[in-house]
Design an enzyme around this catalytic site. Structure first.
Site, PDB file in Angstrom:
ATOM      1  N   HIS A 259      27.408  36.271 -31.699  1.00 45.93           N
ATOM      2  CA  HIS A 259      27.603  37.322 -32.677  1.00 45.93           C
ATOM      3  C   HIS A 259      26.506  38.387 -32.589  1.00 45.93           C
ATOM      4  O   HIS A 259      26.593  39.429 -33.227  1.00 45.93           O
ATOM      5  CB  HIS A 259      27.612  36.658 -34.062  1.00 45.93           C
ATOM      6  CG  HIS A 259      27.948  37.575 -35.191  1.00 45.93           C
ATOM      7  ND1 HIS A 259      28.075  38.941 -35.047  1.00 45.93           N
ATOM      8  CD2 HIS A 259      28.187  37.337 -36.486  1.00 45.93           C
ATOM      9  CE1 HIS A 259      28.370  39.474 -36.214  1.00 45.93           C
ATOM     10  NE2 HIS A 259      28.442  38.524 -37.098  1.00 45.93           N
ATOM     11  N   CYS A 260      25.435  38.143 -31.793  1.00 50.74           N
ATOM     12  CA  CYS A 260      24.279  39.047 -31.875  1.00 50.74           C
ATOM     13  C   CYS A 260      24.054  39.869 -30.611  1.00 50.74           C
ATOM     14  O   CYS A 260      24.188  41.094 -30.637  1.00 50.74           O
ATOM     15  CB  CYS A 260      23.024  38.238 -32.167  1.00 50.74           C
ATOM     16  SG  CYS A 260      23.122  37.376 -33.732  1.00 50.74           S
ATOM     17  N   ILE A 261      23.699  39.205 -29.511  1.00 56.02           N
ATOM     18  CA  ILE A 261      23.188  39.923 -28.337  1.00 56.02           C
ATOM     19  C   ILE A 261      24.213  40.887 -27.717  1.00 56.02           C
ATOM     20  O   ILE A 261      23.842  41.989 -27.325  1.00 56.02           O
ATOM     21  CB  ILE A 261      22.636  38.928 -27.279  1.00 56.02           C
ATOM     22  CG1 ILE A 261      21.717  37.888 -27.943  1.00 56.02           C
ATOM     23  CG2 ILE A 261      21.881  39.635 -26.169  1.00 56.02           C
ATOM     24  CD1 ILE A 261      20.500  38.436 -28.637  1.00 56.02           C
ATOM     25  N   ASP A 264      24.647  43.754 -31.237  1.00 61.14           N
ATOM     26  CA  ASP A 264      23.615  44.488 -31.987  1.00 61.14           C
ATOM     27  C   ASP A 264      23.018  45.681 -31.244  1.00 61.14           C
ATOM     28  O   ASP A 264      22.791  46.730 -31.863  1.00 61.14           O
ATOM     29  CB  ASP A 264      22.490  43.533 -32.417  1.00 61.14           C
ATOM     30  CG  ASP A 264      23.023  42.381 -33.242  1.00 61.14           C
ATOM     31  OD1 ASP A 264      24.177  42.467 -33.703  1.00 61.14           O
ATOM     32  OD2 ASP A 264      22.302  41.392 -33.407  1.00 61.14           O
TER      33      ASP A 264
END
Ligand SMILES: NC(=O)c1ccc[n+]([C@@H]2O[C@H](COP(=O)([O-])OP(=O)(O)OC[C@H]3O[C@@H](n4cnc5c(N)ncnc54)[C@H](O)[C@@H]3O)[C@@H](O)[C@H]2O)c1
Length: 428
Positions: A259-261, A264
């Site tokens: 969900h992040c790298i 974002d």
């Protein structure tokens, strides 16, 4: 003290547990009625979060989950941990944050503290969220209620990663807001790192994730270069890691996931355009990382070719659907990309993942919905022309895989140290 935590997911749930353990009563709010019901029964729906931890706080009356936001009236602080995805044009989608802001604003009392934890671009808290809170409550941030940003540093399934022990960055809309926010978090977290503004705190989280994305891209590129020179990138990283200063190990893989790298960095790219700034490192890292699945497919083709086979018509097993080892989280997983690319080339693709017995329907991967993990036994594994290791779950028996599989393409170095037949394992 009673607080509300909005969004009971990978971030909001561990945070709720930590506050409850510190004696703070938590009202957990989520729009998903099923999760709310499960949690109130003391049951977890996330593999690495123990049901016992949920039951402990519900039994002690320190946690109650609900879909009813009117309970905000009775809390001193509201912490927002809702998703921040990209839309179909790969632009930031902060609609979950804004919806949450609209849902809580009518119930805000004077002096309540609102903290955003979701990863986002600088300006979200003091521009976008502040506006909906002020409009919906008729109050002013900094004067009537407090507003802050504090990014989560959750590392799912990392045993060493404890919410209480991870230093927490906090930025306030005003000095008063910062003081309220640090007072809140100091009840549950050992070390706080105050910064000068919400924007500095938002930018800190983006730096942390961009740092990972860029370094992963670097080792992915070096993997290709060294492989052409017949040098093993994994051996090189192990050796470089022995340097006691100035080096940090990152590992190549089949592409970015989670969900992040993968997401974002593009929050900053989008925002930077407003300031006429280019984010070349971020774009380049994104380009290299998103090309990795193609590279893996080429290695699959080479491995099959060696055995006088083509991708078309071959039966290929993807080992690991989750985006990283030992979790049941398959959001943005490169395994889906690999399944699609191989399927488009005519392969018959299945997957094995002990943590994801079947694929749930999602907007992104609807074509795979309902597909089930194959079983783990010799006849099943041996029936595939090739097994492609996309995720190295620790619970998988790689020696059995080495004994059973006809051919293996390994993107995680999972087969290091495993004895298997010659020319059977291809690194990718
Ligand atoms: N997962 C991680 O490891 C991690 C680490 C650091 C930061 N983050 C960031 O934290 C944020 C949350 O991520 P996550 O992984 O916990 O997401 P998640 O999907 O696991 O959880 C989010 C929860 O919010 C709920 N929700 C959605 N809209 C809502 C609304 N309007 N009101 C109330 N609840 C709502 C969902 O039902 C879900 O339970 C994201 O911004 C993410 O980038 C995640």
């Amino acid at each position: 003290m009673k607080i509300a935590i909005v969004g009971l997911g990978y971030v909001g749930l561990p945070l709720s547990i930590q506050f409850a353990r510190s004696g703070v009563t938590v009202l957990g709010l989520d729009v998903d009625a099923e999760k709310v019901e499960l949690l109130n029964k003391g049951r977890s729906y996330i593999k690495h979060i123990d049901s016992a931890a949920i039951a402990e706080m519900t039994k002690a009356n320190l946690f109650h989950a609900s879909t009813d936001f009117s309970g905000i009236r009775d809390v001193e602080a509201v912490i927002i941990c809702v998703p921040t995805p990209l839309n179909k044009n790969r632009e930031p989608d902060i609609s979950f944050i804004l919806e949450t802001g609209r849902a809580i604003a009518p119930h805000l009392k004077k002096a309540t503290l609102v903290v955003l934890e979701s990863t986002t671009y600088p300006g979200t808290t003091d521009e976008d969220l502040r506006t909906v809170l002020e409009e919906g409550s008729g109050m002013k941030a900094g004067a009537d209620f407090h507003l802050a940003f504090s990014p989560e540093r959750e590392d799912p399934a990392n045993e060493q990663s404890k919410v209480k022990l991870i230093p927490k960055v906090v930025g306030g809309y005003t000095q008063g807001c910062l003081e309220r926010a640090t007072a809140l978090y100091s009840k549950a977290i050992d070390t706080l790192v105050p910064v000068s503004s919400c924007r500095a705190a938002e930018a800190t989280k983006l730096l942390e994730n961009i740092f990972r994305s860029v370094n992963i891209a670097l080792v992915n590129e070096l993997k290709l270069i060294y492989s052409a020179m017949d040098i093993d990138i994994w051996e090189v990283i192990e050796a470089a890691k022995t340097k006691p200063f100035g080096f940090m190990a990152f590992y190549p893989g089949p592409g970015l996931g989670g969900h992040c790298i993968p997401i974002d960095p593009f929050y900053l790219t989008w925002k930077a355009r407003e300031f006429d700034q280019h984010t070349r490192f971020i774009e380049l890292a994104g380009e290299i990382n998103t090309r990795m699945p193609e590279h893996v497919v080429h290695r699959v083709a080479d491995a099959l070719n060696e055995r006088r086979k083509a991708i078309k018509g071959s039966r290929i097993l993807i080992l690991g659907l989750a985006y990283k080892p030992n979790v049941d989280d398959e959001r943005e997983s490169p395994s889906y990309v690999l399944m699609s690319l191989l399927g488009q080339r005519g392969a018959q693709v299945d997957y094995y993942d002990p943590y994801l017995p079947s694929i749930k329907p999602t907007r992104q991967h609807s074509k795979f919905a309902g597909k089930k993990s194959v079983g783990w036994n010799q006849s099943t594994i041996a029936s595939f022309d090739l097994v492609l290791i996309a995720t190295n779950h620790a619970c998988v028996n790689y020696q059995e895989l080495g004994n059973w599989a006809q051919c293996i393409v390994d993107t995680r170095n999972a087969m290091a140290g495993i004895v298997s037949g010659p020319a059977k394992v291809w690194k990718a």
